[in-house]
Design a protein around this motif. Structure first.
Motif, mmCIF file in Angstrom:
data_model
loop_
_atom_site.group_PDB
_atom_site.id
_atom_site.type_symbol
_atom_site.label_atom_id
_atom_site.label_comp_id
_atom_site.label_asym_id
_atom_site.label_seq_id
_atom_site.Cartn_x
_atom_site.Cartn_y
_atom_site.Cartn_z
ATOM 1 N N GLY A 116 -3.530 -11.289 58.220
ATOM 2 C CA GLY A 116 -2.813 -11.435 59.685
ATOM 3 C C GLY A 116 -1.686 -10.705 59.517
ATOM 4 N N ASP A 117 -0.772 -10.534 58.312
ATOM 5 C CA ASP A 117 0.318 -9.868 57.887
ATOM 6 C C ASP A 117 -0.169 -8.525 57.870
ATOM 7 O OD1 ASP A 117 1.396 -12.284 58.131
ATOM 8 O OD2 ASP A 117 2.855 -12.265 56.183
ATOM 9 N N TRP A 118 -0.984 -8.068 57.119
ATOM 10 C CA TRP A 118 -1.649 -6.952 57.202
ATOM 11 C C TRP A 118 -1.837 -6.117 58.473
ATOM 12 C CZ3 TRP A 118 -3.194 -3.539 52.560
ATOM 13 C CH2 TRP A 118 -4.084 -2.493 53.014
ATOM 14 N N ALA A 119 -2.448 -6.807 59.184
ATOM 15 C CA ALA A 119 -2.924 -6.319 60.452
ATOM 16 C C ALA A 119 -1.663 -6.070 61.532
ATOM 17 C CB ALA A 119 -3.887 -7.293 61.305
ATOM 18 N N SER A 120 -0.767 -7.139 61.403
ATOM 19 C CA SER A 120 0.632 -7.120 62.024
ATOM 20 C C SER A 120 1.228 -5.905 61.978
ATOM 21 C CB SER A 120 1.311 -8.281 61.849
ATOM 22 O OG SER A 120 2.573 -8.424 62.572
ATOM 23 N N TYR A 121 1.580 -5.582 60.451
ATOM 24 C CA TYR A 121 2.394 -4.414 60.274
ATOM 25 C C TYR A 121 1.414 -3.007 60.624
ATOM 26 C CZ TYR A 121 5.062 -7.763 57.728
ATOM 27 O OH TYR A 121 6.035 -8.778 57.372
ATOM 28 N N TYR A 122 0.159 -2.964 60.320
ATOM 29 C CA TYR A 122 -0.477 -1.750 60.704
ATOM 30 C C TYR A 122 -0.658 -1.697 62.103
ATOM 31 C CZ TYR A 122 -1.344 -0.170 55.910
ATOM 32 O OH TYR A 122 -1.014 0.283 54.768
ATOM 33 N N ARG A 123 -0.573 -2.770 63.166
ATOM 34 C CA ARG A 123 -0.567 -2.642 64.238
ATOM 35 C C ARG A 123 0.673 -2.076 65.035
ATOM 36 N NH1 ARG A 123 -0.734 -7.732 65.449
ATOM 37 N NH2 ARG A 123 -2.933 -7.681 65.008
ATOM 38 N N THR A 124 1.731 -2.353 64.202
ATOM 39 C CA THR A 124 3.219 -1.744 64.479
ATOM 40 C C THR A 124 3.080 -0.147 64.146
ATOM 41 O OG1 THR A 124 4.296 -3.673 64.197
ATOM 42 C CG2 THR A 124 5.459 -1.647 64.027
ATOM 43 N N ILE A 125 2.653 0.189 63.137
ATOM 44 C CA ILE A 125 2.462 1.367 62.681
ATOM 45 C C ILE A 125 1.621 2.387 63.573
ATOM 46 C CG2 ILE A 125 1.649 3.058 60.771
ATOM 47 C CD1 ILE A 125 2.392 0.879 58.880
ATOM 48 N N LYS A 126 0.494 1.856 64.010
ATOM 49 C CA LYS A 126 -0.507 2.399 64.897
ATOM 50 C C LYS A 126 0.543 2.843 66.133
ATOM 51 C CE LYS A 126 -4.594 3.700 66.800
ATOM 52 N NZ LYS A 126 -5.287 4.905 66.221
ATOM 53 N N SER A 127 1.043 1.689 66.677
ATOM 54 C CA SER A 127 1.519 2.025 68.043
ATOM 55 C C SER A 127 2.881 2.989 67.962
ATOM 56 C CB SER A 127 2.205 0.611 68.639
ATOM 57 O OG SER A 127 2.515 0.690 69.987
ATOM 58 N N VAL A 128 3.595 2.935 66.818
ATOM 59 C CA VAL A 128 4.500 3.986 66.642
ATOM 60 C C VAL A 128 4.059 5.484 66.523
ATOM 61 C CG1 VAL A 128 6.152 4.552 64.699
ATOM 62 C CG2 VAL A 128 6.176 2.402 65.583
ATOM 63 N N ASN A 129 2.850 5.415 65.688
ATOM 64 C CA ASN A 129 2.343 6.938 65.597
ATOM 65 C C ASN A 129 1.818 7.486 67.005
ATOM 66 O OD1 ASN A 129 3.024 7.164 62.872
ATOM 67 N ND2 ASN A 129 0.905 6.143 62.169
ATOM 68 N N ILE A 130 1.262 6.591 67.817
ATOM 69 C CA ILE A 130 0.877 7.050 69.212
ATOM 70 C C ILE A 130 2.084 7.540 69.905
ATOM 71 C CG2 ILE A 130 -0.033 6.156 71.366
ATOM 72 C CD1 ILE A 130 -1.806 4.262 69.748
ATOM 73 N N PHE A 131 3.186 6.626 69.884
ATOM 74 C CA PHE A 131 4.308 7.250 70.467
ATOM 75 C C PHE A 131 4.738 8.465 69.851
ATOM 76 C CE2 PHE A 131 8.961 7.329 71.399
ATOM 77 C CZ PHE A 131 9.172 6.764 72.490
ATOM 78 N N LEU A 132 4.998 8.544 68.670
ATOM 79 C CA LEU A 132 5.610 9.798 68.158
ATOM 80 C C LEU A 132 4.483 11.191 68.306
ATOM 81 C CD1 LEU A 132 6.777 8.632 64.709
ATOM 82 C CD2 LEU A 132 8.168 9.259 66.517
ATOM 83 N N ALA A 133 3.183 10.877 68.397
ATOM 84 C CA ALA A 133 2.497 11.888 68.737
ATOM 85 C C ALA A 133 2.386 12.215 70.225
ATOM 86 C CB ALA A 133 0.956 11.546 68.378
ATOM 87 N N ASN A 134 2.864 11.407 71.083
ATOM 88 C CA ASN A 134 2.701 11.768 72.500
ATOM 89 C C ASN A 134 4.172 11.914 73.233
ATOM 90 O OD1 ASN A 134 -0.221 11.634 73.022
ATOM 91 N ND2 ASN A 134 0.204 9.881 71.875
ATOM 92 N N VAL A 135 4.881 11.447 72.702
ATOM 93 C CA VAL A 135 6.309 11.447 73.734
ATOM 94 C C VAL A 135 6.909 12.738 74.107
ATOM 95 C CG1 VAL A 135 7.808 11.386 71.598
ATOM 96 C CG2 VAL A 135 8.390 10.156 74.133
ATOM 97 N N ASP A 136 6.443 13.715 73.383
ATOM 98 C CA ASP A 136 6.983 15.015 73.714
ATOM 99 C C ASP A 136 6.380 15.683 75.088
ATOM 100 O OD1 ASP A 136 8.990 15.282 72.038
ATOM 101 O OD2 ASP A 136 7.596 16.073 70.377
ATOM 102 N N GLN A 137 5.139 14.929 75.686
ATOM 103 C CA GLN A 137 4.525 15.429 76.783
ATOM 104 C C GLN A 137 5.646 14.975 77.745
ATOM 105 O OE1 GLN A 137 0.716 13.541 77.485
ATOM 106 N NE2 GLN A 137 0.403 13.501 75.089
#
Length: 541
Positions: free
Chosen positions: A94-115
């Motif tokens: 559960g903790d592993w998934a929680s932290y990687y869920r955050t990282i996934k969402s952050v990486n999506i943000f960083l990859a797309n916000v410059d649009q």
């Protein structure tokens, strides 16, 4: 920008149009991957969503039960503390998934916000820096628990996610530091933050995470000192921080809890909008507690010093075992509920908490300690710290939870300076001395620079100051003393029927800690099944 008290879950629309000649034509009636990030409010909502993923109250409190500060009879916390966890243990997954869920969402943000081309560039740059911090914080927690972990520095494809290997803990730590260094110039200082943005990440928060990351490496104390000195001595740049005037108010008084110069970064809560309820299972049942899900240990209580600065086992301390809670560090009363504790209610009325069996003069059957009772504390102690006097029914609280505060900076500075052989009266006065003075000590023996084992004194101070903030388990692991503190029985108050065993102190759980295995958690078995490049930590199957 709206306060981050309000959080939004983002739904990304996926469009599949059969027979279209141009597959990159964006729909005009709803958002797509081509249009979502071009809308300002969507970017703001995406940022707020990532803040909501940053941390939560369970991740904050539960680690106490994995240390010698607290005992929990519940599920995985009990399993881990007793040395019986495996790679199938749900908390590891559960903790592993929680932290990687955050990282996934952050990486999506960083990859797309410059649009987005309509928000000011400075706003987007700041948002990127906040997300860099969030990813760094998630990676810090992952590497703290699991050691070497996969390091997704971009949004992974499904194929990449199934083959990404583990990166060494040292390399992950270097990445965290580099990300924080890159973020700091693009973040505001605390003093530049308007009240409507309380809880947003600042330069000071990034420095505090950098400090903690370096401290936990153990061999970079000079760098730890340098970071601490930025927060202590360069407040014009990084923000004005100081100790709140009252220790207990920092956690329990709503006004002080929300507005103070000690908080560097806190999880933001507000009644009815975003709340936490863990205290319902921490409080005595006679004041509305439900069950005792996590109780302080006698080991924690014993580490609070006397008002004269001496430990309870030191000669001349004045400690009396039959009257153990008098003349003690005031932070004990601010943190732990003990037998005949004077509980102050929200309306300033008081109630005596009778815990020792048979001690309640009116209703002896309602004493707070009842062996075998799920609703009663197994240790004979309860928590007071973080009691919210204006909580809603069942202790639903809107008080903030402090992730980083200035007291930790002072404690870390003292520890680092001492490890370098640089602790002296001046450093003592502005660190441990200042913390004790704020706590309510007045005697010279407690406030003056001491003789004796400074390492032990500083570690004990850290425990007393930071109890119930989830950091004790980190400390005993990085000091490599967990095989001592987490082997043997966790004890409670001196209520045991058989006074010949352990001096009459309650035995709760017999704990086991294997230093060849338990300094790391298992990589969840489900993850190693999906990704054959993930190796397992030693001692787990």
């Amino acid at each position: 920008m709206k306060s981050i008290y309000k959080h939004f879950i983002i739904a990304f629309a996926v469009l599949a149009i059969a027979g279209c000649k141009k597959l990159d034509i964006a729909p005009t009636d709803r958002f797509s991957d081509l249009t979502f990030w071009t809308v300002d409010v969507n970017v703001t909502n995406a940022l707020n969503n990532n803040y909501s993923l940053l941390y939560n109250s369970s991740l904050y409190f539960e680690p106490e039960a994995l240390s010698d500060n607290a005992y929990s009879p519940s599920g995985d916390l009990n399993l881990i503390a007793s040395g019986n966890a495996t790679s199938l243990t749900a908390k590891f997954a559960g903790d592993w998934a929680s932290y990687y869920r955050t990282i996934k969402s952050v990486n999506i943000f960083l990859a797309n916000v410059d649009q987005n081309k309509t928000l000011p560039q400075a706003t987007i740059t700041r948002m990127k820096a906040e997300n860099q911090f969030m990813r760094a914080f998630a990676l810090f927690n992952l590497s703290k628990w699991y050691g070497d972990v996969p390091l997704p520095d971009h949004d992974l494809t499904p194929e990449e996610a199934q083959v990404i290997p583990r990166t060494s803990k040292a390399a992950v730590s270097d990445f965290i530091i580099s990300q924080l260094e890159a973020a700091i110039p693009n973040l505001p200082s605390k003093d530049q933050l308007p009240a409507s943005e309380n809880g947003r990440i600042t330069k000071g928060a990034a420095l505090a995470l950098q400090m903690r990351t370096l401290l936990y490496q153990g061999n970079k104390m000079a760098e730890v000192v340098a970071v601490c000195e930025k927060l202590i001595n360069n407040q014009a740049t990084y923000g004005t921080y100081s100790l709140a005037s009252s220790y207990s108010a920092l956690f329990s008084d709503p006004a002080t809890n929300k507005n103070n110069n000690e908080s560097i970064l806190s999880l933001q809560y507000v009644p009815t909008v975003r709340t936490w309820q863990n205290f319902w299972d921490f409080a005595p049942r006679t004041v509305g507690g439900r069950v005792s899900n996590m109780a302080p240990t006698q080991e924690l209580v014993d580490d609070y010093i006397m008002l004269n600065g001496r430990g309870i086992k030191e000669a001349g301390s004045g400690y009396v075992e039959s009257n153990p809670y008098v003349n003690r560090d005031p932070r004990l009363t601010a943190t732990v509920v003990y037998d005949r504790y004077t509980w102050v209610n929200a309306n300033n009325t008081t109630k005596t908490i009778y815990i020792r069996p048979g001690s309640d003069p009116v209703q002896p059957g309602l004493d707070e300690y009842s062996p075998g009772s799920q609703s009663a504390s197994a240790t004979g102690y309860y928590w007071r710290k973080y009691f919210d006097p204006i909580a809603l029914s069942s202790f639903v609280s809107g008080n903030n939870l402090h992730l980083f505060r200035y007291a930790e900076v002072l404690l870390t500075y003292a520890e680092a300076k001492n490890s370098l052989g640089q602790m002296d009266a001046a450093v003592w006065t502005k660190t441990i001395g200042a913390l004790r003075q704020r706590a309510g000590f007045t005697e010279a023996g407690a406030l003056n620079f001491p003789a004796g084992d400074l390492t032990a004194i500083i570690r004990r101070e850290r425990r007393a100051e930071l109890a119930m903030e989830g950091l004790r388990v980190d400390d005993i692991r990085r000091w490599k003393v967990a095989e001592v503190t987490m082997n043997g029985y966790a004890h409670g108050a001196r209520f045991a029927a058989d006074q010949s065993v352990d001096g009459g102190y309650i035995r709760t759980q017999q704990r086991k800690f294997n230093p060849q295995r338990d300094y790391l958690w298992a990589v969840p078995s489900g993850e190693t099944s999906l990704n054959k490049n993930l190796t397992q930590n030693p001692g787990y199957q």
